[in-house]
Design a protein around this motif. Sequence first.
Motif, PDB file in Angstrom:
ATOM      1  N   ARG A  18      30.119  82.846  74.836  1.00  0.00           N
ATOM      2  CA  ARG A  18      30.339  81.402  74.730  1.00  0.00           C
ATOM      3  C   ARG A  18      29.220  80.732  73.948  1.00  0.00           C
ATOM      4  O   ARG A  18      29.479  79.950  73.022  1.00  0.00           O
ATOM      5  CB  ARG A  18      30.429  80.794  76.131  1.00  0.00           C
ATOM      6  N   ASP A  19      27.959  81.023  74.299  1.00  0.00           N
ATOM      7  CA  ASP A  19      26.827  80.383  73.621  1.00  0.00           C
ATOM      8  C   ASP A  19      26.816  80.724  72.144  1.00  0.00           C
ATOM      9  O   ASP A  19      26.588  79.862  71.286  1.00  0.00           O
ATOM     10  CB  ASP A  19      25.513  80.812  74.282  1.00  0.00           C
ATOM     11  N   TRP A  20      27.062  82.002  71.841  1.00  0.00           N
ATOM     12  CA  TRP A  20      27.076  82.430  70.437  1.00  0.00           C
ATOM     13  C   TRP A  20      28.197  81.736  69.674  1.00  0.00           C
ATOM     14  O   TRP A  20      27.991  81.205  68.569  1.00  0.00           O
ATOM     15  CB  TRP A  20      27.242  83.946  70.352  1.00  0.00           C
ATOM     16  N   LEU A  21      29.402  81.719  70.239  1.00  0.00           N
ATOM     17  CA  LEU A  21      30.558  81.167  69.546  1.00  0.00           C
ATOM     18  C   LEU A  21      30.415  79.662  69.323  1.00  0.00           C
ATOM     19  O   LEU A  21      30.704  79.156  68.229  1.00  0.00           O
ATOM     20  CB  LEU A  21      31.828  81.461  70.351  1.00  0.00           C
ATOM     21  N   VAL A  22      29.958  78.939  70.330  1.00  0.00           N
ATOM     22  CA  VAL A  22      29.780  77.486  70.202  1.00  0.00           C
ATOM     23  C   VAL A  22      28.737  77.180  69.126  1.00  0.00           C
ATOM     24  O   VAL A  22      28.909  76.265  68.312  1.00  0.00           O
ATOM     25  CB  VAL A  22      29.387  76.871  71.560  1.00  0.00           C
ATOM     26  N   ASN A  23      27.661  77.962  69.087  1.00  0.00           N
ATOM     27  CA  ASN A  23      26.627  77.753  68.069  1.00  0.00           C
ATOM     28  C   ASN A  23      27.152  78.062  66.671  1.00  0.00           C
ATOM     29  O   ASN A  23      26.852  77.337  65.704  1.00  0.00           O
ATOM     30  CB  ASN A  23      25.402  78.626  68.372  1.00  0.00           C
ATOM     31  N   GLU A  24      27.934  79.135  66.538  1.00  0.00           N
ATOM     32  CA  GLU A  24      28.511  79.487  65.238  1.00  0.00           C
ATOM     33  C   GLU A  24      29.445  78.391  64.745  1.00  0.00           C
ATOM     34  O   GLU A  24      29.434  78.020  63.569  1.00  0.00           O
ATOM     35  CB  GLU A  24      29.276  80.809  65.335  1.00  0.00           C
ATOM     36  N   ALA A  25      30.264  77.865  65.645  1.00  0.00           N
ATOM     37  CA  ALA A  25      31.198  76.805  65.266  1.00  0.00           C
ATOM     38  C   ALA A  25      30.456  75.537  64.869  1.00  0.00           C
ATOM     39  O   ALA A  25      30.827  74.867  63.894  1.00  0.00           O
ATOM     40  CB  ALA A  25      32.159  76.532  66.419  1.00  0.00           C
ATOM     41  N   ALA A  26      29.403  75.202  65.613  1.00  0.00           N
ATOM     42  CA  ALA A  26      28.625  73.997  65.302  1.00  0.00           C
ATOM     43  C   ALA A  26      27.942  74.143  63.946  1.00  0.00           C
ATOM     44  O   ALA A  26      27.920  73.195  63.143  1.00  0.00           O
ATOM     45  CB  ALA A  26      27.589  73.751  66.393  1.00  0.00           C
ATOM     46  N   ARG A  27      27.411  75.321  63.665  1.00  0.00           N
ATOM     47  CA  ARG A  27      26.749  75.555  62.378  1.00  0.00           C
ATOM     48  C   ARG A  27      27.751  75.457  61.227  1.00  0.00           C
ATOM     49  O   ARG A  27      27.471  74.845  60.188  1.00  0.00           O
ATOM     50  CB  ARG A  27      26.068  76.916  62.375  1.00  0.00           C
ATOM     51  N   TYR A  28      28.931  76.048  61.428  1.00  0.00           N
ATOM     52  CA  TYR A  28      29.947  75.997  60.379  1.00  0.00           C
ATOM     53  C   TYR A  28      30.373  74.554  60.114  1.00  0.00           C
ATOM     54  O   TYR A  28      30.492  74.124  58.960  1.00  0.00           O
ATOM     55  CB  TYR A  28      31.158  76.838  60.779  1.00  0.00           C
ATOM     56  N   THR A  29      30.615  73.807  61.192  1.00  0.00           N
ATOM     57  CA  THR A  29      31.035  72.416  61.047  1.00  0.00           C
ATOM     58  C   THR A  29      29.979  71.593  60.315  1.00  0.00           C
ATOM     59  O   THR A  29      30.292  70.779  59.438  1.00  0.00           O
ATOM     60  CB  THR A  29      31.312  71.796  62.424  1.00  0.00           C
ATOM     61  N   LEU A  30      28.699  71.799  60.638  1.00  0.00           N
ATOM     62  CA  LEU A  30      27.622  71.079  59.993  1.00  0.00           C
ATOM     63  C   LEU A  30      27.549  71.407  58.506  1.00  0.00           C
ATOM     64  O   LEU A  30      27.333  70.521  57.662  1.00  0.00           O
ATOM     65  CB  LEU A  30      26.283  71.417  60.673  1.00  0.00           C
ATOM     66  N   GLU A  31      27.760  72.665  58.157  1.00  0.00           N
ATOM     67  CA  GLU A  31      27.674  73.081  56.761  1.00  0.00           C
ATOM     68  C   GLU A  31      28.849  72.582  55.909  1.00  0.00           C
ATOM     69  O   GLU A  31      28.732  72.487  54.694  1.00  0.00           O
ATOM     70  CB  GLU A  31      27.610  74.615  56.689  1.00  0.00           C
ATOM     71  N   HIS A  32      29.982  72.298  56.574  1.00  0.00           N
ATOM     72  CA  HIS A  32      31.182  71.929  55.803  1.00  0.00           C
ATOM     73  C   HIS A  32      31.621  70.497  56.024  1.00  0.00           C
ATOM     74  O   HIS A  32      32.753  70.132  55.699  1.00  0.00           O
ATOM     75  CB  HIS A  32      32.321  72.893  56.157  1.00  0.00           C
ATOM     76  N   GLU A  33      30.764  69.671  56.579  1.00  0.00           N
ATOM     77  CA  GLU A  33      31.106  68.259  56.736  1.00  0.00           C
ATOM     78  C   GLU A  33      31.063  67.539  55.393  1.00  0.00           C
ATOM     79  O   GLU A  33      30.276  67.870  54.540  1.00  0.00           O
ATOM     80  CB  GLU A  33      30.115  67.579  57.700  1.00  0.00           C
TER      81      GLU A  33
END
Length: 300
Positions: A285-300
């Motif tokens: 869960r921690d890994w996946l949530v962090n990966e999703a947050a990083r992806y979202t930040l990079e593609h905003e």
Amino acid sequence: MSRKIPSTAALVCFEAAARHESFTKAAQELSLTQSAVCRQIASLEEFLNVELFRRSRRGVKLTEPGLSYSRRVATQLDAVERDTLSVMGQQGANVIELAVVPTFGTQWLLPRLKDFQTRHPEVTVNLTNRTRPFLFADTTFDAAIYFGDADWSGTQSHRLMGENPLPVCSPALLGTKASLSADDIAQLPLLQQSTRPYAWRQWFNAQNLNIHRDMTGPRYELFSMLAQAAMHEMGIALIPPFLIQRELEEGRLIIANPHALSSIKAYYLMIPERKVESASLHAFRDWLVNEAARYTLEHE
């Protein structure tokens, strides 16, 4: 109370004999004598009080009840075999059985999963496609990734990312145009996603258009199917760009209009309440949530 279940040996013999419609071939496959197979099937017929085979000088043939029962028995034996091999393969390892919507799993999660394996080599993540919600109590799944509103009884939800699909099509559909207006798009075949039945209607409404044919067109359950249909010039589709990055980069699909469809729905990791204390799921869960947050930040 004892279960009304015949012996496994009898079921295995019956399944093999039914598949071959031959006691001799079943015996050869199972390394038994023909008489042993005959005895097992006779005991099964006695247990059921049903004739499963018709015997003749030319051999054996399944009866109608035998044919119906053989199909169900084969399915159940296959399931038992899969479960057995799964347990044998785990050997005490920490395993997460994850249900995941298919295109998200293939296009976004799998390319990143090696990083989780590197960080947590003690945890194995098995992926199974599921496009719609289900009851965790009826399955062996430990968690699920799905697209929706997080309204899933008996679970803890963790938002990953939104979807924001854009109209995409083959470059051939644009011709000499750099992009298509909403009116242009309304004239093209609209490829529909069966789990997002109102997507085109919502997209057109956001452009202040009311298109009578906004729900017509061929329907596909998976975004990967939509992408293939669009690449083969069958129409235009609403697809989240992060699910077709390679196709966009290679020019096999292009964004026909820059207006994205916004939605309050999102991709969520759903964990049943009975599993929330699992150390393996905590790590995932921690890994996946962090990966999703990083992806979202990079593609905003």
